[in-house]
Design an enzyme around this catalytic site. Structure first.
Site, PDB file in Angstrom:
ATOM      1  N   GLY A   1       3.299  -7.260  -2.362  1.00  0.00           N
ATOM      2  CA  GLY A   1       4.104  -7.975  -3.336  1.00  0.00           C
ATOM      3  C   GLY A   1       5.569  -7.688  -3.128  1.00  0.00           C
ATOM      4  O   GLY A   1       5.982  -7.110  -2.117  1.00  0.00           O
ATOM      5  N   GLY A   2       6.377  -8.101  -4.102  1.00  0.00           N
ATOM      6  CA  GLY A   2       7.808  -7.928  -3.962  1.00  0.00           C
ATOM      7  C   GLY A   2       8.260  -6.485  -4.008  1.00  0.00           C
ATOM      8  O   GLY A   2       9.265  -6.121  -3.395  1.00  0.00           O
ATOM      9  N   MET A   3       7.504  -5.633  -4.725  1.00  0.00           N
ATOM     10  CA  MET A   3       7.967  -4.251  -4.844  1.00  0.00           C
ATOM     11  C   MET A   3       6.890  -3.225  -4.513  1.00  0.00           C
ATOM     12  O   MET A   3       7.165  -2.030  -4.482  1.00  0.00           O
ATOM     13  CB  MET A   3       8.499  -4.005  -6.265  1.00  0.00           C
ATOM     14  CG  MET A   3       7.439  -4.085  -7.358  1.00  0.00           C
ATOM     15  SD  MET A   3       8.140  -3.767  -8.997  1.00  0.00           S
ATOM     16  CE  MET A   3       6.680  -3.867 -10.029  1.00  0.00           C
ATOM     17  N   ALA A   4       5.674  -3.650  -4.261  1.00  0.00           N
ATOM     18  CA  ALA A   4       4.593  -2.690  -4.024  1.00  0.00           C
ATOM     19  C   ALA A   4       3.570  -3.261  -3.059  1.00  0.00           C
ATOM     20  O   ALA A   4       3.486  -4.477  -2.856  1.00  0.00           O
ATOM     21  CB  ALA A   4       3.921  -2.304  -5.342  1.00  0.00           C
TER      22      ALA A   4
ATOM     23  N   ILE B   1      -4.652  -4.559   1.483  1.00  0.00           N
ATOM     24  CA  ILE B   1      -5.257  -5.824   1.038  1.00  0.00           C
ATOM     25  C   ILE B   1      -4.249  -6.780   0.424  1.00  0.00           C
ATOM     26  O   ILE B   1      -4.577  -7.926   0.135  1.00  0.00           O
ATOM     27  CB  ILE B   1      -6.402  -5.576   0.028  1.00  0.00           C
ATOM     28  CG1 ILE B   1      -5.906  -4.762  -1.175  1.00  0.00           C
ATOM     29  CG2 ILE B   1      -7.577  -4.892   0.691  1.00  0.00           C
ATOM     30  CD1 ILE B   1      -6.974  -4.576  -2.248  1.00  0.00           C
ATOM     31  N   GLY B   2      -3.004  -6.339   0.196  1.00  0.00           N
ATOM     32  CA  GLY B   2      -2.024  -7.247  -0.386  1.00  0.00           C
ATOM     33  C   GLY B   2      -0.644  -6.631  -0.435  1.00  0.00           C
ATOM     34  O   GLY B   2      -0.488  -5.406  -0.455  1.00  0.00           O
TER      35      GLY B   2
ATOM     36  N   VAL C   1      -0.667  -3.098  -2.024  1.00  0.00           N
ATOM     37  CA  VAL C   1      -1.964  -2.816  -2.642  1.00  0.00           C
ATOM     38  C   VAL C   1      -2.971  -2.478  -1.547  1.00  0.00           C
ATOM     39  O   VAL C   1      -3.079  -3.194  -0.545  1.00  0.00           O
ATOM     40  CB  VAL C   1      -2.458  -4.012  -3.482  1.00  0.00           C
ATOM     41  CG1 VAL C   1      -3.777  -3.662  -4.159  1.00  0.00           C
ATOM     42  CG2 VAL C   1      -1.421  -4.415  -4.517  1.00  0.00           C
TER      43      VAL C   1
ATOM     44  N   LYS D   1      -2.212   0.416  -6.141  1.00  0.00           N
ATOM     45  CA  LYS D   1      -0.913  -0.218  -5.925  1.00  0.00           C
ATOM     46  C   LYS D   1       0.129   0.887  -5.790  1.00  0.00           C
ATOM     47  O   LYS D   1       0.269   1.721  -6.690  1.00  0.00           O
ATOM     48  CB  LYS D   1      -0.569  -1.155  -7.075  1.00  0.00           C
ATOM     49  CG  LYS D   1       0.808  -1.814  -6.933  1.00  0.00           C
ATOM     50  CD  LYS D   1       1.127  -2.731  -8.107  1.00  0.00           C
ATOM     51  CE  LYS D   1       0.376  -4.027  -8.004  1.00  0.00           C
ATOM     52  NZ  LYS D   1       0.868  -5.028  -8.989  1.00  0.00           N
TER      53      LYS D   1
ATOM     54  N   ASP E   1       4.304 -14.048 -16.410  1.00  0.00           N
ATOM     55  CA  ASP E   1       4.162 -14.484 -15.016  1.00  0.00           C
ATOM     56  C   ASP E   1       2.736 -14.964 -14.747  1.00  0.00           C
ATOM     57  O   ASP E   1       2.113 -14.593 -13.763  1.00  0.00           O
ATOM     58  CB  ASP E   1       4.545 -13.349 -14.062  1.00  0.00           C
ATOM     59  CG  ASP E   1       4.802 -13.860 -12.633  1.00  0.00           C
ATOM     60  OD1 ASP E   1       5.039 -15.072 -12.473  1.00  0.00           O
ATOM     61  OD2 ASP E   1       4.767 -13.047 -11.699  1.00  0.00           O
TER      62      ASP E   1
END
Length: 553
Positions: free
Chosen positions: A21-24, A18-19, A26, A41, A135
């Site tokens: 990111g820069g390091m993981a 579903i998603g 999800v 995650k 952030d």
């Protein structure tokens, strides 16, 4: 990339990605022990051996797990399995706040305040637990279908007593929402979060961020040097008290910002109050920056006490300006005489024309008296709701003050009926609570109620409201209609199809409808041979004491 395995820690069944990111990555997953949908995650395998990335990942879990707040995504589990590091959190059905803004553009003032109140409350809770998010941006805020927002991604959050993850306090966070002192590599404080909240508030009200640039550094420099644009220039209907919150939250000097997220939260809760309607625009001294250098990702600033020359010196001698002024005056005089001769401009009292007096903010009787003194006798009163003008005072006239108008024309005055009633968001309240609130406020509404089965919600809770949205200003005596969708205990007719079905499939089918099930039989599996209550009977799930029994063999 999809995960190579379909189950994590012998407990979480992967459903879909579903998603990323820069390091993981999800995933949507199912907790087979607690029978619920979760988000998991998982740190990417190639990064799990990088010590700094691993610490950031673990810090996110540590920071978020210390918080318990309705607007912070709940952390359920943290662990490591077969070399995979993971965080299990609640699954939010909805979209990010960034997606909402991209789809709808600028939101209404009331909806923006409602979202910011939730976000600021969550950040205040984090700050009280000594956690700075660092952030905050719409991409890290999830919006549920009922309007509840949840802040997530504490990946670069720090505790006040935590060690730094980067050398020399390297810049972290997103450039569009970055506080000026962060770009300079200064030690982060709670004020960096407050600055980011101010930028998010700006984006909610305008549909865009205040600064753009080709590189993150260019954007960061604009945050240092340029004042935040006024949101009331974008939409003059925004109250000054609302704009002041943004100006104070995004002050260049952290000392000028809110001292705490709680102080900002108080202003958000009170900015629409009647006594705040006439506040003046606040202002802060902007540091005079003479020079900006960028070295190794850090922004170095040189300040100056001398004013920077912003206007060009005049290029023409004084007599040239005198000649130009005389020529302009002669042209204007000729033009004025022509307009008077052509009756474009009317002289007061000439040919039945009169100058409209200024009647705004006068009482109805005072306004009529001034108009009749100017021989205006055809006066119509139109009463309307107003948030900013006292009841009985004139809001506007169909002609501007000073305009020359024929005395026989009809003058229409809009007169304030007062602020009316601001419809609140009743979702999450019980129907009884909503009816009590409306009665207490003296609001006459026609309430339509539709009931809907809700497996995980107490009966009588308002799931959604229609016809009158939250933030709508109405006349309390207009007898308008509001519709509530209210939860009720799940009710089904026991289906004949359960007989002969695999008992575990039958149990899962009933569970999905919010029905509690008890199994009666030997062994771990079998087929259903009987049901209690019997097939064809109507069954209502009433609390945990009520169950359907499946007999199998």
């Amino acid at each position: 990339m999809p995960l190579a395995v379909q189950e994590v820690a012998n407990r979480y069944e992967i459903i879909s990605l579903i998603g990323q990111g820069g390091m993981a990555d999800v995933y949507k997953a199912k907790d087979i022990i607690l029978n619920r949908i979760v988000a998991i995650k998982i740190l990417r395998e190639k990064l799990s051996h990088d010590a700094m990335t691993l610490v950031r990942f673990q810090r996110e879990a540590s920071a978020a797990s210390r918080l318990s707040h309705p607007n912070v995504v709940d952390i359920y589990d943290v662990g490591e399995s077969d070399g995979m590091h993971y965080i299990v959190m609640e699954f939010i059905r909805g979209r990010t706040l960034k997606q909402l803004i991209q789809q709808r553009g600028a939101l209404s003032v009331s909806e923006s305040i409602q979202i910011m109140t939730q976000l600021t409350s969550a950040i205040d809770h984090a700050h009280k637990h000594n956690i700075i998010h660092r952030d905050i941006k719409p991409q890290n805020v999830l919006v549920k279908d009922d309007g509840t927002v949840k802040i997530t991604d504490f990946g670069i959050a720090i505790a006040n007593d935590a060690v730094q993850l980067t050398l020399n306090n390297a810049v972290m966070g997103s450039a569009h929402y970055l506080a000026p002192e962060t770009a300079q590599g200064k030690e982060p404080t709670a004020q960096v979060d407050i600055y980011s909240l101010g930028i998010v508030f700006y984006e909610l009200l305008t549909g865009d961020v205040p600064f753009h640039g080709k590189t993150p550094t260019e954007i960061a420099v604009k945050h240092l040097r340029q004042p935040i644009p006024y949101v009331r220039d974008f939409n003059p209907a925004i109250p000054q008290a609302v704009e002041n919150i943004i100006l104070k939250a995004t002050a260049k000097d952290p000392k000028d910002r809110y001292s705490s997220a709680y102080a900002m939260l108080e202003d958000l809760q009170n900015c629409m109050n009647w006594e705040m309607r006439n506040v003046e625009r606040i202002s802060f001294t902007t540091p005079n920056i003479a020079k900006v250098d960028v070295n190794d990702g850090h922004v170095e600033v040189e300040y100056s006490d001398e004013p920077i020359e912003t206007e060009e010196k005049r290029k023409f001698p004084w007599f040239t300006w005198i000649i130009r002024t005389i020529v302009i005056l002669i042209v204007c005089l000729i033009l004025l005489l022509g307009l008077v001769a052509g009756h474009v401009i009317q002289v007061d009292g000439l040919l039945g024309y009169q100058t409209i007096p200024n009647v705004v903010n006068l009482s109805t009787s005072q306004a009529k008296k001034k108009l009749k003194a100017k021989n205006f006798t055809h006066i119509t009163i139109k009463k309307v709701l107003s948030d900013s003008v006292d009841k009985g005072k004139v809001i506007s006239c169909n002609y501007d003050a000073g305009q020359s108008v024929y005395h026989g024309n009809t003058i229409v005055l809009k007169v304030s009926k007062g602020p009316g009633y601001l419809v609140e968001d009743f979702t999450g309240q019980t129907l009884e609570e909503a009816e009590y609130t409306l009665d207490k406020e003296g609001v006459k509404l026609n309430i339509e109620v539709k009931y809907k089965n809700a497996a995980d919600t107490n009966p009588g809770v308002i799931l959604s409201q229609k016809k009158l949205k939250a933030g709508t200003r109405i006349d309390p005596n207009a007898n308008e209609t509001i519709q509530f969708v209210v939860s009720q205990n799940p009710t089904i007719v026991i289906p004949e199809s359960l007989i002969g079905m695999d008992v575990n499939e039958a149990k899962e089918s009933l569970n999905d409808q919010g029905i509690a099930v008890v199994l009666s039989g030997s062994g771990d599996t079998g087929v259903v041979v009987n049901v209690s209550p019997s097939v064809g009977s109507t069954y209502t799930q009433e609390g945990s004491d009520s169950v359907v029994t499946l007999y199998y063999q």
